[in-house]
Design a protein around this motif. Structure first.
Motif, short mmCIF file in Angstrom:
data_model
loop_
_atom_site.label_atom_id
_atom_site.label_comp_id
_atom_site.label_asym_id
_atom_site.label_seq_id
_atom_site.Cartn_x
_atom_site.Cartn_y
_atom_site.Cartn_z
N LYS A 32 -15.45 -29.35 63.22
CA LYS A 32 -14.62 -29.83 62.11
C LYS A 32 -14.97 -31.27 61.73
CE LYS A 32 -9.72 -30.17 60.96
NZ LYS A 32 -8.38 -29.94 61.51
N LYS A 33 -15.02 -32.16 62.71
CA LYS A 33 -15.30 -33.57 62.43
C LYS A 33 -16.70 -33.77 61.86
CE LYS A 33 -12.10 -35.75 65.59
NZ LYS A 33 -11.92 -36.66 66.71
N ASP A 34 -17.66 -33.01 62.38
CA ASP A 34 -19.03 -33.13 61.87
C ASP A 34 -19.12 -32.71 60.41
OD1 ASP A 34 -19.83 -33.99 64.33
OD2 ASP A 34 -20.68 -32.07 64.96
N TYR A 35 -18.47 -31.58 60.08
CA TYR A 35 -18.49 -31.09 58.70
C TYR A 35 -17.83 -32.07 57.76
CZ TYR A 35 -17.67 -28.14 54.66
OH TYR A 35 -17.64 -27.66 53.38
N ILE A 36 -16.67 -32.57 58.14
CA ILE A 36 -15.94 -33.51 57.29
C ILE A 36 -16.74 -34.79 57.11
CG2 ILE A 36 -13.85 -34.93 57.13
CD1 ILE A 36 -12.43 -32.66 58.70
N SER A 37 -17.29 -35.32 58.18
CA SER A 37 -18.07 -36.56 58.10
C SER A 37 -19.30 -36.40 57.22
CB SER A 37 -18.51 -37.01 59.50
OG SER A 37 -17.40 -37.25 60.31
N TYR A 38 -20.01 -35.30 57.43
CA TYR A 38 -21.23 -35.04 56.66
C TYR A 38 -20.92 -34.95 55.17
CZ TYR A 38 -25.30 -32.43 54.99
OH TYR A 38 -26.39 -32.02 54.29
N ILE A 42 -21.95 -37.60 52.08
CA ILE A 42 -22.67 -37.15 50.88
C ILE A 42 -21.89 -37.54 49.62
CG2 ILE A 42 -23.35 -35.10 49.58
CD1 ILE A 42 -24.24 -33.89 52.21
N THR A 43 -20.57 -37.38 49.65
CA THR A 43 -19.73 -37.75 48.50
C THR A 43 -19.84 -39.24 48.21
OG1 THR A 43 -18.19 -35.95 48.97
CG2 THR A 43 -17.38 -37.74 47.60
N PHE A 96 -10.27 -38.95 49.64
CA PHE A 96 -9.99 -37.67 49.00
C PHE A 96 -10.98 -36.59 49.46
CE2 PHE A 96 -7.96 -40.26 45.51
CZ PHE A 96 -6.67 -39.90 45.84
N ALA A 97 -12.24 -36.98 49.60
CA ALA A 97 -13.26 -36.01 50.04
C ALA A 97 -12.99 -35.56 51.47
CB ALA A 97 -14.65 -36.62 49.94
N SER A 98 -12.62 -36.49 52.34
CA SER A 98 -12.38 -36.09 53.73
C SER A 98 -11.18 -35.14 53.81
CB SER A 98 -12.16 -37.30 54.62
OG SER A 98 -10.98 -37.98 54.27
N ARG A 99 -10.15 -35.39 53.05
CA ARG A 99 -8.98 -34.50 53.05
C ARG A 99 -9.35 -33.12 52.47
NH1 ARG A 99 -4.98 -32.99 55.80
NH2 ARG A 99 -3.20 -32.30 54.59
N PHE A 100 -10.10 -33.13 51.36
CA PHE A 100 -10.53 -31.88 50.72
C PHE A 100 -11.38 -31.04 51.66
CE2 PHE A 100 -13.83 -29.60 48.38
CZ PHE A 100 -13.06 -28.75 47.62
N TYR A 101 -12.37 -31.66 52.31
CA TYR A 101 -13.26 -30.91 53.18
C TYR A 101 -12.59 -30.50 54.48
CZ TYR A 101 -16.97 -31.70 49.89
OH TYR A 101 -17.72 -31.69 48.75
N GLN A 102 -11.58 -31.25 54.90
CA GLN A 102 -10.80 -30.84 56.06
C GLN A 102 -10.06 -29.53 55.75
OE1 GLN A 102 -7.57 -33.47 57.11
NE2 GLN A 102 -7.52 -32.72 59.20
N LYS A 103 -9.42 -29.49 54.59
CA LYS A 103 -8.72 -28.27 54.19
C LYS A 103 -9.70 -27.11 54.01
CE LYS A 103 -4.78 -30.38 51.88
NZ LYS A 103 -4.10 -30.55 50.59
#
Length: 135
Positions: A32-38, A42-43, A96-103
């Motif tokens: 989860k953390k890797d995906y959100i960070s990545y 990029i954003t 906003f991107a981190s929250r969006f990708y977390q969801k």
């Protein structure tokens, strides 16, 4: 004889595979953390590129009139304002991107979990059929 439950289950699975499957398995393969960070990095990179392009366009458009009336203090103030605006944009887009990708990651994990449960159910159906054939 056709088992209606098995057909419905297989239909649900096929719809899932067609609509979300490929992307969900790709997303769920990340921590989860890797995906959100990545995705957040990029954003922020794309926000930076867009900001630099817009800044260059505005600088090219108003450079002549600005340089005619510019003092050292006004140049410093405009550069500070540009940096402050960039930081505000980068931080807000990053949040906003981190929250969006977390969801997005949570939803994908949930769908993959449901898909695995459906696979287990399907395996039970086939197990029952094999038992009946062996008897």
């Amino acid at each position: 004889m056709v088992n209606e439950e098995k057909v419905k289950l297989m239909n649900k699975m096929a719809l899932y595979e067609e609509k979300y499957g490929k992307e969900d398995f790709k997303i769920a393969s990340y921590y989860k953390k890797d995906y959100i960070s990545y995705q957040t990095i990029i954003t922020v990179i794309w926000v930076t590129i867009g900001y630099v392009v817009l800044f260059a366009v505005f600088a090219a458009a108003f450079m002549e009139s600005f340089l005619n009336e510019a003092t050292l203090i006004s140049i410093v103030l405009i550069m500070l304002a540009a940096v402050a605006l960039y930081l505000i944009l980068a931080v807000s887009y990053g949040l906003f991107a981190s929250r969006f990708y977390q969801k997005k990651h949570i939803r994908a994990k949930g769908r993959v979990k449901r898909y695995v449960r459906m696979l287990t159910q399907l395996e039970k159906f086939y197990g029952k059929e094999r038992k009946k054939k062996n008897e």
